[in-house]
Design a protein around this motif. Structure first.
Motif, PDB file in Angstrom:
ATOM      1  N   ILE A   1      11.238 -38.363 -33.045  1.00  0.00           N
ATOM      2  CA  ILE A   1      12.406 -39.238 -33.226  1.00  0.00           C
ATOM      3  C   ILE A   1      11.957 -40.699 -33.186  1.00  0.00           C
ATOM      4  N   ASN A   2      11.093 -41.037 -32.243  1.00  0.00           N
ATOM      5  CA  ASN A   2      10.597 -42.413 -32.160  1.00  0.00           C
ATOM      6  C   ASN A   2       9.817 -42.803 -33.409  1.00  0.00           C
ATOM      7  N   ALA A   3       9.133 -41.858 -34.029  1.00  0.00           N
ATOM      8  CA  ALA A   3       8.373 -42.141 -35.251  1.00  0.00           C
ATOM      9  C   ALA A   3       9.295 -42.572 -36.389  1.00  0.00           C
ATOM     10  N   LEU A   4      10.551 -42.174 -36.336  1.00  0.00           N
ATOM     11  CA  LEU A   4      11.504 -42.581 -37.373  1.00  0.00           C
ATOM     12  C   LEU A   4      11.712 -44.096 -37.385  1.00  0.00           C
ATOM     13  N   ARG A   5      11.402 -44.752 -36.279  1.00  0.00           N
ATOM     14  CA  ARG A   5      11.559 -46.206 -36.202  1.00  0.00           C
ATOM     15  C   ARG A   5      10.668 -46.929 -37.214  1.00  0.00           C
ATOM     16  N   HIS A   6       9.601 -46.278 -37.623  1.00  0.00           N
ATOM     17  CA  HIS A   6       8.643 -46.896 -38.534  1.00  0.00           C
ATOM     18  C   HIS A   6       8.951 -46.604 -40.003  1.00  0.00           C
ATOM     19  N   ARG A   7      10.057 -45.973 -40.240  1.00  0.00           N
ATOM     20  CA  ARG A   7      10.473 -45.642 -41.608  1.00  0.00           C
ATOM     21  C   ARG A   7      11.695 -46.466 -41.956  1.00  0.00           C
ATOM     22  N   PRO A   8      11.971 -46.609 -43.227  1.00  0.00           N
ATOM     23  CA  PRO A   8      13.165 -47.372 -43.622  1.00  0.00           C
ATOM     24  C   PRO A   8      14.440 -46.745 -43.045  1.00  0.00           C
ATOM     25  N   VAL A   9      15.353 -47.598 -42.619  1.00  0.00           N
ATOM     26  CA  VAL A   9      16.623 -47.109 -42.088  1.00  0.00           C
ATOM     27  C   VAL A   9      17.542 -46.798 -43.257  1.00  0.00           C
ATOM     28  N   ASN A  10      17.977 -45.553 -43.295  1.00  0.00           N
ATOM     29  CA  ASN A  10      18.944 -45.126 -44.301  1.00  0.00           C
ATOM     30  C   ASN A  10      19.727 -43.955 -43.722  1.00  0.00           C
ATOM     31  N   GLY A  11      20.686 -43.473 -44.460  1.00  0.00           N
ATOM     32  CA  GLY A  11      21.537 -42.393 -43.967  1.00  0.00           C
ATOM     33  C   GLY A  11      20.761 -41.156 -43.586  1.00  0.00           C
ATOM     34  N   ASP A  12      19.739 -40.807 -44.369  1.00  0.00           N
ATOM     35  CA  ASP A  12      18.949 -39.614 -44.067  1.00  0.00           C
ATOM     36  C   ASP A  12      18.193 -39.752 -42.751  1.00  0.00           C
ATOM     37  N   ALA A  13      17.639 -40.930 -42.502  1.00  0.00           N
ATOM     38  CA  ALA A  13      16.909 -41.151 -41.250  1.00  0.00           C
ATOM     39  C   ALA A  13      17.851 -41.071 -40.054  1.00  0.00           C
ATOM     40  N   ILE A  14      19.041 -41.628 -40.207  1.00  0.00           N
ATOM     41  CA  ILE A  14      20.024 -41.591 -39.124  1.00  0.00           C
ATOM     42  C   ILE A  14      20.473 -40.154 -38.867  1.00  0.00           C
ATOM     43  N   LEU A  15      20.736 -39.413 -39.936  1.00  0.00           N
ATOM     44  CA  LEU A  15      21.115 -38.005 -39.780  1.00  0.00           C
ATOM     45  C   LEU A  15      20.014 -37.207 -39.097  1.00  0.00           C
ATOM     46  N   ALA A  16      18.775 -37.444 -39.491  1.00  0.00           N
ATOM     47  CA  ALA A  16      17.652 -36.733 -38.877  1.00  0.00           C
ATOM     48  C   ALA A  16      17.549 -37.060 -37.389  1.00  0.00           C
ATOM     49  N   ALA A  17      17.724 -38.329 -37.039  1.00  0.00           N
ATOM     50  CA  ALA A  17      17.653 -38.730 -35.630  1.00  0.00           C
ATOM     51  C   ALA A  17      18.763 -38.088 -34.810  1.00  0.00           C
ATOM     52  N   ILE A  18      19.979 -38.068 -35.339  1.00  0.00           N
ATOM     53  CA  ILE A  18      21.099 -37.454 -34.610  1.00  0.00           C
ATOM     54  C   ILE A  18      20.878 -35.952 -34.478  1.00  0.00           C
ATOM     55  N   ALA A  19      20.497 -35.292 -35.571  1.00  0.00           N
ATOM     56  CA  ALA A  19      20.258 -33.841 -35.522  1.00  0.00           C
ATOM     57  C   ALA A  19      19.115 -33.521 -34.573  1.00  0.00           C
ATOM     58  N   GLY A  20      18.052 -34.317 -34.604  1.00  0.00           N
ATOM     59  CA  GLY A  20      16.924 -34.087 -33.698  1.00  0.00           C
ATOM     60  C   GLY A  20      17.315 -34.280 -32.246  1.00  0.00           C
ATOM     61  N   THR A  21      18.117 -35.293 -31.984  1.00  0.00           N
ATOM     62  CA  THR A  21      18.585 -35.540 -30.614  1.00  0.00           C
ATOM     63  C   THR A  21      19.406 -34.358 -30.111  1.00  0.00           C
ATOM     64  N   ILE A  22      20.272 -33.842 -30.960  1.00  0.00           N
ATOM     65  CA  ILE A  22      21.088 -32.682 -30.579  1.00  0.00           C
ATOM     66  C   ILE A  22      20.204 -31.461 -30.368  1.00  0.00           C
ATOM     67  N   LYS A  23      19.241 -31.257 -31.243  1.00  0.00           N
ATOM     68  CA  LYS A  23      18.329 -30.114 -31.123  1.00  0.00           C
ATOM     69  C   LYS A  23      17.560 -30.165 -29.804  1.00  0.00           C
ATOM     70  N   ILE A  24      17.046 -31.335 -29.472  1.00  0.00           N
ATOM     71  CA  ILE A  24      16.297 -31.494 -28.221  1.00  0.00           C
ATOM     72  C   ILE A  24      17.213 -31.312 -27.015  1.00  0.00           C
ATOM     73  N   ALA A  25      18.409 -31.898 -27.062  1.00  0.00           N
ATOM     74  CA  ALA A  25      19.353 -31.759 -25.940  1.00  0.00           C
ATOM     75  C   ALA A  25      19.693 -30.297 -25.707  1.00  0.00           C
ATOM     76  N   ARG A  26      19.967 -29.569 -26.767  1.00  0.00           N
ATOM     77  CA  ARG A  26      20.284 -28.135 -26.619  1.00  0.00           C
ATOM     78  C   ARG A  26      19.106 -27.369 -26.048  1.00  0.00           C
ATOM     79  N   SER A  27      17.888 -27.683 -26.514  1.00  0.00           N
ATOM     80  CA  SER A  27      16.701 -26.951 -26.032  1.00  0.00           C
ATOM     81  C   SER A  27      16.442 -27.229 -24.558  1.00  0.00           C
ATOM     82  N   GLN A  28      16.926 -28.362 -24.061  1.00  0.00           N
ATOM     83  CA  GLN A  28      16.764 -28.713 -22.650  1.00  0.00           C
ATOM     84  C   GLN A  28      17.955 -28.262 -21.802  1.00  0.00           C
ATOM     85  N   GLY A  29      18.878 -27.534 -22.421  1.00  0.00           N
ATOM     86  CA  GLY A  29      20.023 -27.009 -21.694  1.00  0.00           C
ATOM     87  C   GLY A  29      21.131 -28.016 -21.443  1.00  0.00           C
ATOM     88  N   GLN A  30      21.097 -29.135 -22.142  1.00  0.00           N
ATOM     89  CA  GLN A  30      22.153 -30.118 -21.967  1.00  0.00           C
ATOM     90  C   GLN A  30      23.413 -29.655 -22.697  1.00  0.00           C
TER      91      GLN A  30
END
Length: 80
Positions: A12-41
């Motif tokens: 997710i942090n690596a996305l900071r080095h890529r251009p900001v666009n809708g796809d990058a934002i969607l990937a960051a949100i989906a990744g955050t949710i994926k990680i939160a679920r895997s950690q039992g949040q």
């Protein structure tokens, strides 16, 4: 979507080095949710983190992002 869904916080942090666009934002949100679920949040845990005070977003922006995260959580499959 042009970005794979991140599996780790480093990815997710690596996305900071890529251009900001809708796809990058969607990937960051989906990744955050994926990680939160895997950690039992829960959705409540994650939205509490989004709504927590920080120096990046103001209160209105945090509420808006919390609503986006909630919608994404509800619409993304558990097996993401």
């Amino acid at each position: 979507m042009n970005y794979p869904i991140p599996n780790t916080a480093d990815e997710i942090n690596a996305l900071r080095h890529r251009p900001v666009n809708g796809d990058a934002i969607l990937a960051a949100i989906a990744g955050t949710i994926k990680i939160a679920r895997s950690q039992g949040q829960s959705l409540d845990d994650l939205t509490a983190e989004v709504l927590a005070e920080d120096t990046i977003l103001d209160q209105m922006q945090r509420r808006w992002l919390s609503q986006i995260v909630t919608q994404a959580w509800q619409n993304l499959p558990e097996s993401l």
